[in-house]
Design an enzyme around this catalytic site. Sequence first.
Site, PDB file in Angstrom:
ATOM      1  N   ASP A   1      -5.013  -4.163   5.688  1.00 16.70           N
ATOM      2  CA  ASP A   1      -5.352  -5.109   4.632  1.00 16.70           C
ATOM      3  C   ASP A   1      -4.206  -6.129   4.518  1.00 16.70           C
ATOM      4  O   ASP A   1      -3.037  -5.795   4.702  1.00 16.70           O
ATOM      5  CB  ASP A   1      -5.526  -4.349   3.310  1.00 16.70           C
ATOM      6  CG  ASP A   1      -6.279  -5.162   2.266  1.00 16.70           C
ATOM      7  OD1 ASP A   1      -6.886  -6.180   2.626  1.00 16.70           O
ATOM      8  OD2 ASP A   1      -6.264  -4.760   1.079  1.00 16.70           O
TER       9      ASP A   1
ATOM     10  N   HIS B   1      -2.405  -1.023  -3.506  1.00 12.33           N
ATOM     11  CA  HIS B   1      -3.515  -0.074  -3.348  1.00 12.33           C
ATOM     12  C   HIS B   1      -3.250   1.154  -4.203  1.00 12.33           C
ATOM     13  O   HIS B   1      -2.136   1.674  -4.243  1.00 12.33           O
ATOM     14  CB  HIS B   1      -3.648   0.366  -1.890  1.00 12.33           C
ATOM     15  CG  HIS B   1      -4.163  -0.719  -0.998  1.00 12.33           C
ATOM     16  ND1 HIS B   1      -4.014  -0.680   0.356  1.00 12.33           N
ATOM     17  CD2 HIS B   1      -4.833  -1.865  -1.273  1.00 12.33           C
ATOM     18  CE1 HIS B   1      -4.560  -1.767   0.890  1.00 12.33           C
ATOM     19  NE2 HIS B   1      -5.053  -2.497  -0.084  1.00 12.33           N
TER      20      HIS B   1
ATOM     21  N   SER C   1       0.858  -1.187   0.000  1.00 11.83           N
ATOM     22  CA  SER C   1       0.000   0.000   0.000  1.00 11.83           C
ATOM     23  C   SER C   1       0.895   1.238   0.000  1.00 11.83           C
ATOM     24  O   SER C   1       1.812   1.326  -0.819  1.00 11.83           O
ATOM     25  CB  SER C   1      -0.941  -0.067   1.196  1.00 11.83           C
ATOM     26  OG  SER C   1      -1.881   0.963   1.142  1.00 11.83           O
TER      27      SER C   1
END
Lengths: 193, 279
Positions: free
Chosen positions: A136, A43, A16
């Site tokens: 996540d 992401h 991310s």
Amino acid sequence: MNCNGTHYRAVVIGASAGGLAAVEKVLSQLKASFCLPILLVQHISPHTQSYLATHFEDKCALTVKEADDKEPIKRGYFYIAPPNYHLLVEYDGCVALSIDPPVNFSRPSIDVLFESAADYFGKELIGIVLTGANSDGALGLKKIKEHGGLTVVQTIETSEAQAMPAAAIQTGCVDHILSLEVIGDFLNEICEC
Amino acid sequence: MFEENKTANEYLEIQLLLEAIYRKYGYDFREYSVAHTRRRLEYRRAREGMTNYSSMQHKVIHEPAFFEQLLLDLSINVTEMFRDPWFYQKVRELVFPHLQTYPFVKVWHAGCSAGQEVYSMAIMLEEALMRERTQLYATDFNEAILEKAKNGIYPMDVVRQYTTNYQAANGATSLSDYYTADYDSVIIKSQLKEKILFSPHNLATDGVFGEMHLIFCRNVLIYFNRELQNRVFNLFYESLVPGGFLCLGSKESLRFSDVASKFELVSEREKIYRKKREG
Ligand SMILES: C[S@@+](CC[C@H](N)C(=O)[O-])C[C@H]1O[C@@H](n2cnc3c(N)ncnc32)[C@H](O)[C@@H]1O
């Protein structure tokens, strides 16, 4: 799809905030003969035009492409989740895309990729969580471990954003916590082509 | 070997559950993407506190209400007005000039979800002064969601996104011209609804929808496996007039289907195709 030197059949990576540089670092270290397919969820804003594949293209020996719905996963390929789609592994070893609602506020979501990949590859899967500012990937990594796969997380110290590796480590399901500099070489040793 | 058996057994259980749903209720999920279906079922299984898919099978056979729940779980209704604004721009630019040449135009939105897509199209037709001579058909296999589509009531907070999309798609006026705002929701104006016929239609089991000039089927086929996708492409081929257009979601493609050669690609990124004329 098997690499002769290992019983692993695929690598999934979740990244991310700070991920672009981290993923690039890992990829750039892979030797030319590295042949396990890699699937990446990075992401990214849902409204961007996809540029990740172009970004990574000349930075690794694998063939880089944005994943197409229902395409077979092949060795030597590096598949990237398109912006605003979840990336899953289908039961026949193809990739599948979906526009299901975001998971952990993210689409693509790392958990979605990891969980479906664990279902298909079982213990023949390597899961890697890199830098990021949310949680996540933690549940997905746990599932990979439960299915007997190998789990790797970037060290907090070498992560630009720490929450994501921290959450992954918290699950207690991590086999190796590695500094960013050595993750590529770690993979090279596993894939002995 | 244990893990492999576990996965294989689970796969078998899922297939049997889907078979039970089909045999008892006629809804066919047997050729949907398994990874996707599994995820949705897993969510429901965990929420119900059930330990396996076989017990879900028992429950779905004996409790129609549980089936209704699973139906909602399995049909992902995520949608937006003017989703992918650049797509709508291309439709206006490349497809509308052809539609202008017909005295009467029929458009089919297959898998219309809660109506946002067909209302977007109705607005574009209105702005192109084509509303009077167009009939829109909006279908979905989920009757609960069709009811929502008919009502055309959307929460205010999502309308902000719709407005951004509308502007990005080069809308001619302001999106607010097409709805009446309430305190926390909006309702689509009835003039837009007049030309739309909403009806149930299941792409997996129902037949041809005749003589369409334009078919939208966006982000539906992505949930099907290759075989089912292929059957549905044939269905669309049969439902289009020669020279009619087919619009898919941005990650869907005709490329691997056996009707691929019977369509020409109009626009790659927007996934707009056109049925070739015979000969
Ligand atoms: C993700 S939504 C897409 C909505 C809209 N077309 C869009 O792109 O924004 C998918 C829709 O397909 C419908 N659907 C799924 N399977 C179907 C089938 N076999 N026949 C008809 N509709 C189906 C679902 O109920 C859902 O409303």
